[in-house]
Scaffold this motif. Structure first.
Motif, short mmCIF file in Angstrom:
data_model
loop_
_atom_site.label_atom_id
_atom_site.label_comp_id
_atom_site.label_asym_id
_atom_site.label_seq_id
_atom_site.Cartn_x
_atom_site.Cartn_y
_atom_site.Cartn_z
N PRO A 29 7.26 14.44 -21.05
CA PRO A 29 7.06 16.15 -20.91
C PRO A 29 5.60 16.42 -20.80
N ALA A 30 5.15 17.03 -19.81
CA ALA A 30 3.86 17.87 -19.93
C ALA A 30 3.24 17.84 -20.99
N ARG A 31 3.25 18.80 -22.14
CA ARG A 31 3.11 19.21 -23.50
C ARG A 31 2.30 17.63 -23.87
N PRO A 32 3.11 16.57 -24.34
CA PRO A 32 2.55 15.58 -25.20
C PRO A 32 1.73 15.23 -24.43
N THR A 33 2.20 14.59 -22.82
CA THR A 33 0.64 14.18 -21.91
C THR A 33 -0.60 14.81 -21.89
N SER A 34 -0.74 16.33 -22.30
CA SER A 34 -1.73 16.30 -22.88
C SER A 34 -2.72 17.22 -23.81
N LEU A 35 -1.45 16.69 -25.00
CA LEU A 35 -2.70 16.67 -26.35
C LEU A 35 -3.31 15.51 -25.79
N PHE A 36 -2.25 14.63 -25.58
CA PHE A 36 -2.81 13.15 -25.97
C PHE A 36 -4.16 13.16 -24.57
N ASP A 37 -4.27 13.29 -23.83
CA ASP A 37 -4.97 13.53 -22.99
C ASP A 37 -6.29 14.14 -23.61
N GLN A 38 -6.33 15.57 -24.62
CA GLN A 38 -7.55 15.68 -25.35
C GLN A 38 -7.59 15.39 -27.11
N GLY A 39 -7.19 14.08 -26.95
CA GLY A 39 -7.52 13.16 -28.08
C GLY A 39 -6.66 12.92 -28.88
N HIS A 40 -6.10 13.98 -28.51
CA HIS A 40 -4.69 13.58 -29.91
C HIS A 40 -3.97 12.58 -30.30
N SER A 41 -4.29 11.83 -31.30
CA SER A 41 -3.35 10.56 -32.08
C SER A 41 -1.69 11.83 -31.80
N LEU A 42 -1.06 9.86 -31.99
CA LEU A 42 0.65 10.45 -31.93
C LEU A 42 1.10 11.00 -33.10
N ALA A 43 0.18 10.53 -34.55
CA ALA A 43 0.69 11.82 -35.66
C ALA A 43 0.34 13.33 -35.39
N ALA A 44 -0.46 13.83 -34.88
CA ALA A 44 -1.98 14.70 -34.25
C ALA A 44 -0.51 15.62 -33.74
N THR A 45 -0.29 14.61 -32.31
CA THR A 45 0.74 15.23 -31.40
C THR A 45 2.21 15.92 -32.33
N THR A 46 2.49 15.07 -33.01
CA THR A 46 3.93 15.15 -33.57
C THR A 46 3.53 16.36 -34.38
N ARG A 47 2.77 16.34 -35.68
CA ARG A 47 2.81 17.61 -36.39
C ARG A 47 2.17 18.91 -35.20
N ILE A 48 1.98 18.99 -34.29
CA ILE A 48 1.72 20.21 -33.21
C ILE A 48 2.71 19.89 -32.80
N LEU A 49 3.73 19.55 -32.02
CA LEU A 49 4.79 19.52 -31.28
C LEU A 49 5.95 20.12 -32.27
N GLU A 50 6.56 19.33 -33.44
CA GLU A 50 7.76 19.73 -34.15
C GLU A 50 8.17 21.13 -35.01
N PRO A 51 6.71 21.68 -34.66
CA PRO A 51 6.71 23.76 -35.23
C PRO A 51 7.14 24.19 -33.61
N GLU A 52 6.19 23.93 -32.77
CA GLU A 52 6.90 24.39 -31.15
C GLU A 52 7.46 24.25 -31.04
N ASP A 53 8.46 23.83 -31.39
CA ASP A 53 9.97 23.20 -30.77
C ASP A 53 11.25 23.68 -31.53
N THR A 54 10.45 24.40 -33.27
CA THR A 54 11.52 24.58 -34.06
C THR A 54 10.83 26.27 -33.82
N LEU A 55 10.06 26.37 -33.15
CA LEU A 55 9.78 27.90 -33.26
C LEU A 55 10.37 28.52 -31.64
N ALA A 56 10.73 27.37 -31.00
CA ALA A 56 10.90 27.72 -29.66
C ALA A 56 13.01 27.69 -29.59
#
Length: 82
Positions: A29-56
């Motif tokens: 998916p584009a969102r994780p790729t975008s977060l990695f491109d911004q320099g976020h680690s895998l752990a940080a990306t997971t912490r960002i995406l999990e609440p976004e998925d729950t909210l969706a």
């Protein structure tokens, strides 16, 4: 014998002799790729995406419930849903 999962980054395209790009051949998916491109680690990306998925998922459920209420599939009493 199957190629390693990330072999696409080092293999070459025999038709054009160009290196394959994992980014262009991946189905990520584009969102994780975008977060990695911004320099976020895998752990940080997971912490960002999990609440976004729950909210969706919560927003989708709310939309479904609103649709059911508007269609008359809600509680017979017309009172609040508890």
């Amino acid at each position: 014998m199957t190629a390693p999962k990330f072999a696409a980054t080092i293999a070459s395209n025999s038709a054009s002799n160009q290196p394959w790009s994992a980014r262009t051949t991946s189905t990520k998916p584009a969102r994780p790729t975008s977060l990695f491109d911004q320099g976020h680690s895998l752990a940080a990306t997971t912490r960002i995406l999990e609440p976004e998925d729950t909210l969706a998922a919560a927003r989708a459920e709310i939309a479904d419930l609103r649709g059911r209420l508007e269609a008359g599939d809600g509680p017979a009493s017309g009172g609040p849903v508890v």
